[in-house]
Design a protein around this motif. Structure first.
Motif, mmCIF file in Angstrom:
data_model
loop_
_atom_site.group_PDB
_atom_site.id
_atom_site.type_symbol
_atom_site.label_atom_id
_atom_site.label_comp_id
_atom_site.label_asym_id
_atom_site.label_seq_id
_atom_site.Cartn_x
_atom_site.Cartn_y
_atom_site.Cartn_z
ATOM 1 N N GLY A 50 0.834 -1.199 0.000
ATOM 2 C CA GLY A 50 0.000 0.000 0.000
ATOM 3 C C GLY A 50 0.867 1.246 0.000
ATOM 4 O O GLY A 50 1.827 1.365 -0.768
ATOM 5 N N SER A 51 0.562 2.174 0.908
ATOM 6 C CA SER A 51 1.329 3.422 0.956
ATOM 7 C C SER A 51 2.523 3.313 1.903
ATOM 8 O O SER A 51 3.158 4.327 2.192
ATOM 9 C CB SER A 51 0.411 4.571 1.384
ATOM 10 N N PRO A 65 20.679 -1.909 10.057
ATOM 11 C CA PRO A 65 20.355 -1.367 8.739
ATOM 12 C C PRO A 65 19.354 -2.259 8.004
ATOM 13 O O PRO A 65 19.429 -3.480 8.099
ATOM 14 C CB PRO A 65 21.699 -1.343 8.004
ATOM 15 N N GLN A 66 18.438 -1.625 7.296
ATOM 16 C CA GLN A 66 17.374 -2.386 6.627
ATOM 17 C C GLN A 66 17.148 -1.860 5.212
ATOM 18 O O GLN A 66 17.165 -0.658 4.977
ATOM 19 C CB GLN A 66 16.047 -2.224 7.391
ATOM 20 N N LEU A 67 16.883 -2.826 4.322
ATOM 21 C CA LEU A 67 16.390 -2.478 2.979
ATOM 22 C C LEU A 67 14.972 -3.029 2.890
ATOM 23 O O LEU A 67 14.758 -4.242 3.031
ATOM 24 C CB LEU A 67 17.274 -3.118 1.904
ATOM 25 N N TRP A 68 14.016 -2.149 2.708
ATOM 26 C CA TRP A 68 12.621 -2.561 2.545
ATOM 27 C C TRP A 68 12.287 -2.581 1.065
ATOM 28 O O TRP A 68 12.372 -1.548 0.391
ATOM 29 C CB TRP A 68 11.677 -1.599 3.272
ATOM 30 N N VAL A 69 11.916 -3.750 0.559
ATOM 31 C CA VAL A 69 11.487 -3.869 -0.834
ATOM 32 C C VAL A 69 9.961 -3.940 -0.806
ATOM 33 O O VAL A 69 9.384 -4.902 -0.287
ATOM 34 C CB VAL A 69 12.088 -5.124 -1.501
ATOM 35 N N MET A 70 9.340 -2.899 -1.329
ATOM 36 C CA MET A 70 7.880 -2.742 -1.198
ATOM 37 C C MET A 70 7.205 -3.175 -2.493
ATOM 38 O O MET A 70 7.452 -2.575 -3.554
ATOM 39 C CB MET A 70 7.549 -1.277 -0.948
ATOM 40 N N HIS A 71 6.336 -4.183 -2.382
ATOM 41 C CA HIS A 71 5.622 -4.717 -3.550
ATOM 42 C C HIS A 71 4.154 -4.292 -3.483
ATOM 43 O O HIS A 71 3.510 -4.470 -2.442
ATOM 44 C CB HIS A 71 5.615 -6.246 -3.544
ATOM 45 N N LEU A 77 -0.001 3.964 -5.118
ATOM 46 C CA LEU A 77 0.340 3.695 -3.713
ATOM 47 C C LEU A 77 1.847 3.516 -3.554
ATOM 48 O O LEU A 77 2.436 3.975 -2.572
ATOM 49 C CB LEU A 77 -0.412 2.463 -3.204
ATOM 50 N N LEU A 78 2.473 2.874 -4.533
ATOM 51 C CA LEU A 78 3.937 2.704 -4.456
ATOM 52 C C LEU A 78 4.643 4.059 -4.461
ATOM 53 O O LEU A 78 5.663 4.246 -3.784
ATOM 54 C CB LEU A 78 4.428 1.858 -5.630
ATOM 55 N N GLU A 79 4.076 4.993 -5.223
ATOM 56 C CA GLU A 79 4.674 6.337 -5.268
ATOM 57 C C GLU A 79 4.617 6.992 -3.885
ATOM 58 O O GLU A 79 5.583 7.602 -3.430
ATOM 59 C CB GLU A 79 3.880 7.184 -6.273
ATOM 60 N N VAL A 80 3.475 6.820 -3.207
ATOM 61 C CA VAL A 80 3.341 7.385 -1.850
ATOM 62 C C VAL A 80 4.325 6.678 -0.900
ATOM 63 O O VAL A 80 4.989 7.321 -0.077
ATOM 64 C CB VAL A 80 1.890 7.230 -1.313
ATOM 65 N N ALA A 81 4.434 5.345 -1.046
ATOM 66 C CA ALA A 81 5.344 4.591 -0.168
ATOM 67 C C ALA A 81 6.787 5.086 -0.340
ATOM 68 O O ALA A 81 7.524 5.232 0.637
ATOM 69 C CB ALA A 81 5.249 3.102 -0.480
#
Ligand SMILES: C[S@@+](CC[C@H](N)C(=O)[O-])C[C@H]1O[C@@H](n2cnc3c(N)ncnc32)[C@H](O)[C@@H]1O
Length: 273
Positions: A50-51, A65-71, A77-81
């Motif tokens: 979502g967002s 340290p974290q890398l969040w890969v948002m699907h 919604l990806l743009e907002v995220a």
């Protein structure tokens, strides 16, 4: 045949973000931290992000340290995220976000390569049993912890109570379990279905309650939720629509005035290998 795609607005996700954050179970995060590998970069895939509210809640609770890969399949919604990333980790380490436009029911092992953790918040009740199978199989095969917060379980309580509450709740639950071109949605059966699938594959599954408890301070959210709850119920049971006109007006006025306490029960799942 086209499969029904339920579109979720960023305004709705924004409105519910505080209630979601308060509801998600923090004890499961403790279990999770003990299971994640110490040191190094944690790569966290958030399915149906979502967002990005899940990352904004969880990233600052995890150290390192974290890398969040948002699907998500919704590019808006990806743009907002991407534009509203989480703050730093619990120990101040950097948190970086990448977005991927994807249908999470079609993911392949390569799409999740290098993951330390998979999350999916407020998703399971929106999909069918068949759609659940792919992601469950994928997660099970690789053995990462999986955190699945905020699936509805079909219990709603309004205070003060009204004799019509039960009929509306029943129609709403039936709407959540409705048949679509892609199959029957899991709705309130999602938690049991997901837990059973993971357990059958030999995993340990922890389930914790994560209710929304909306009071006077959440009047806007309560009113918006109530509107959606009533709309869905009336769509499902046409006869209800004529009978709930006065009820709807009364309940909405109470919600807007902060005079309606709303409890919407959810459950969170943590899957461990
Ligand atoms: C209720 S929202 C939850 C968003 C977010 N996880 C949160 O907790 O705020 C459900 C999300 O699932 C996404 N979604 C539903 N089915 C999907 C699918 N098959 N593939 C990718 N995204 C999907 C929707 O676009 C929406 O963003």
């Amino acid at each position: 045949m086209t499969v029904e795609q339920i579109r979720v607005s960023s305004q709705w996700l924004d409105l519910r973000e505080g209630a979601d954050a308060a509801a998600r179970d923090r004890e499961l995060v403790g279990h999770l931290c003990r299971r994640l590998p110490a040191g190094g970069l944690w790569v966290i895939h958030d399915l149906a992000c979502g967002s990005g509210s899940m990352a904004r809640w969880l990233a600052p609770l995890l150290p390192g340290p974290q890398l969040w890969v948002m699907h998500d399949r919704d590019p808006d919604l990806l743009e907002v995220a991407a534009a509203t990333p989480p703050g730093p980790a619990a120990d101040g380490a950097p948190v970086v976000v990448a977005t991927r436009l994807s249908d999470i029911t079609q993911l392949r092992p390569d799409d999740l390569a290098g993951a330390s953790l998979i999350t999916a918040s407020a998703l399971l009740d929106l999909i069918t049993s068949d759609q659940l199978a792919g992601p469950v199989g994928l997660c099970s095969a690789v053995g990462w912890p999986v955190l699945l917060p905020l699936s509805v379980v079909g219990r709603v309580e309004l205070a003060p109570a009204d004799p019509l509450d039960r009929s509306v709740a029943g129609a709403f639950d039936a709407h959540q379990r409705r048949m679509t071109a892609g199959g029957r949605l899991l709705g309130p059966d999602a938690v049991a279905a997901a837990a059973e699938r993971f357990r059958m594959m030999g995993h340990r599954v922890l389930v914790r309650p994560s209710p929304w408890r909306l009071g006077p301070a959440d009047a806007d959210l309560a009113a918006e939720w109530l509107t959606g709850w009533l709309d869905a119920a009336c769509k499902q049971v046409a006869e209800l629509a004529a009978g709930v006109h006065a009820y709807a007006g009364r309940r909405l006025a109470q919600a807007r005035a902060g005079q309606l306490a709303v409890t919407v029960d959810h459950a969170d799942l943590l899957v461990l290998s």
